[in-house]
Design a protein around this motif. Structure first.
Motif, PDB file in Angstrom:
ATOM      1  N   ALA A 154       0.822  -1.212   0.000  1.00 56.45           N
ATOM      2  CA  ALA A 154       0.000   0.000   0.000  1.00 56.45           C
ATOM      3  C   ALA A 154       0.852   1.257   0.000  1.00 56.45           C
ATOM      4  N   ALA A 155       2.042   1.180   0.565  1.00 60.26           N
ATOM      5  CA  ALA A 155       2.926   2.347   0.608  1.00 60.26           C
ATOM      6  C   ALA A 155       3.384   2.778  -0.778  1.00 60.26           C
ATOM      7  N   GLU A 156       3.256   1.903  -1.768  1.00 63.19           N
ATOM      8  CA  GLU A 156       3.652   2.258  -3.126  1.00 63.19           C
ATOM      9  C   GLU A 156       2.781   3.364  -3.707  1.00 63.19           C
ATOM     10  N   LEU A 157       1.645   3.647  -3.081  1.00 60.82           N
ATOM     11  CA  LEU A 157       0.769   4.700  -3.572  1.00 60.82           C
ATOM     12  C   LEU A 157       1.101   6.060  -2.959  1.00 60.82           C
ATOM     13  N   GLN A 158       2.078   6.106  -2.071  1.00 59.35           N
ATOM     14  CA  GLN A 158       2.482   7.360  -1.452  1.00 59.35           C
ATOM     15  C   GLN A 158       3.921   7.684  -1.844  1.00 59.35           C
ATOM     16  N   THR A 159       4.442   8.793  -1.341  1.00 61.52           N
ATOM     17  CA  THR A 159       5.778   9.226  -1.741  1.00 61.52           C
ATOM     18  C   THR A 159       6.882   8.552  -0.939  1.00 61.52           C
ATOM     19  N   CYS A 160       6.541   7.844   0.128  1.00 59.50           N
ATOM     20  CA  CYS A 160       7.565   7.167   0.920  1.00 59.50           C
ATOM     21  C   CYS A 160       8.110   5.960   0.171  1.00 59.50           C
ATOM     22  N   LYS A 161       9.288   5.528   0.565  1.00 61.05           N
ATOM     23  CA  LYS A 161       9.905   4.380  -0.069  1.00 61.05           C
ATOM     24  C   LYS A 161       9.367   3.100   0.567  1.00 61.05           C
ATOM     25  N   PRO A 162       8.731   2.226  -0.208  1.00 61.41           N
ATOM     26  CA  PRO A 162       8.137   1.014   0.378  1.00 61.41           C
ATOM     27  C   PRO A 162       9.133   0.163   1.155  1.00 61.41           C
ATOM     28  N   GLU A 163      10.388   0.134   0.717  1.00 61.28           N
ATOM     29  CA  GLU A 163      11.368  -0.707   1.416  1.00 61.28           C
ATOM     30  C   GLU A 163      11.646  -0.221   2.835  1.00 61.28           C
ATOM     31  N   LYS A 164      11.232   1.004   3.162  1.00 60.67           N
ATOM     32  CA  LYS A 164      11.395   1.508   4.522  1.00 60.67           C
ATOM     33  C   LYS A 164      10.231   1.134   5.434  1.00 60.67           C
TER      34      LYS A 164
END
Length: 314
Positions: A154-164
């Motif tokens: 779900a984090a892929e839809l925001q500006t944060c890095k998913p691997e974090k």
């Protein structure tokens, strides 16, 4: 953010699908408790507090603040991929204009900052799970492992890095330990948190929201560790928690008896848009394609750079 609930599930099952722990956790009656917790904790990030406070809406429209954010998280968790991508792009566009100077540090803030977006994302997904564990049935270890993997997707839809995004309970604890030194409160943060937890009906939300928010606050505060309560200056005796937890569990169980749609009944008082989404989720017919997709594939199909024709279902 505006939303047409009839578009919730047109094309596919979104990113996770009916058998996912994300669908289970985000549509439970406990989700509204968890999300009040989440939007309260957001104010511990001074840059996010500045972004929220400078718009001024948290003070005049506290219900809208909670509702719009809750609706976005719900769309990502249970909506089809087209709706989720379009909601994400709309939100990023709105956030792009929300920049300024954080008054305590004098540093520039941006609502689309990867660090700020990571804090929003983790507190949202973690808070909803915390409420589901404390007041609902909880997840099995296998379901929890999958839940955190879905949180990273779900984090892929925001500006944060998913691997974090941490994918274990231990990783979440480590994240909080690492960011704790930069968390703080201020006069504006305290005002924002009070609006979400203990708002007055005079502040544009009305009596129903004010009463609902205050009742929810008993449960949402019960899920918080002591250091967060002290930081937020809303700590209370442990004896209150001992009374709140069993009472909240009974209420959640009673709501869940109604066709497993307890949240649909409770949400409109606190979050009308979220309630519409959950109602449509309960009523939705199977989508055109009985499949889940990745955010990358959805962005290629439905993002502003995509807009390719969707293949017909076979």
């Amino acid at each position: 953010m505006t939303f047409d609930p009839t578009t919730l599930r047109r094309d596919d099952y979104g990113f996770f699908g009916p058998d996912s722990p994300s669908w289970k956790v985000w549509t439970a009656p406990t989700a509204v408790i968890g999300f009040q917790r989440a939007v309260t904790l957001e104010h511990f990030d001074p840059f996010l507090t500045a972004a929220v406070a400078d718009t001024g809406k948290i003070y005049s429209e506290p219900r809208h603040r909670l509702d719009a954010t809750f609706a976005y998280f719900l769309i990502v968790a249970i909506g089809d991929s087209r709706t989720a991508i379009q909601a994400s792009e709309h939100l990023m566009t709105v956030h792009a204009e929300n920049t300024g100077i954080e008054p305590i540090s004098g540093q520039r803030y941006s609502a689309n900052s990867p660090e700020t977006q990571l804090w929003i994302h983790i507190t949202g997904w973690h808070s909803v799970l915390e409420a589901y564990e404390m007041f609902g049935p909880g997840l099995t270890p296998e379901e929890e492992a999958r839940y955190w993997q879905e949180c990273r997707i779900a984090a892929e839809l925001q500006t944060c890095k998913p691997e974090k995004v941490p994918v274990t309970r231990e990783g979440v604890r480590e994240y909080y330990a690492n960011v704790r030194a930069r968390l703080c409160t201020s006069e504006r943060a305290q005002d924002g948190m009070r609006q979400l937890l203990f708002t007055s009906p005079r502040h544009g939300a009305g009596w129903t929201y004010a009463l609902g928010a205050r009742l929810l606050s008993f449960a949402s505060i019960a899920t918080l560790p002591r250091w967060m309560r002290k930081l937020g200056q809303f700590d209370r005796p442990g004896s209150v928690d001992l009374l709140v937890r069993p009472a909240a569990r009974v209420l959640v169980w009673l709501f869940s008896l109604f066709d497993k749609a307890g949240l649909i009944m409770a949400a409109p008082i606190i979050a009308p848009m979220a309630g519409q989404i959950l109602e449509q989720h309960r009523k939705a017919e199977p989508p055109t394609r009985l499949e889940t997709v990745t955010p990358a594939a959805a962005r290629e199909l439905y993002g502003r750079r995509g807009h390719r024709t969707v293949p017909a279902a076979s």
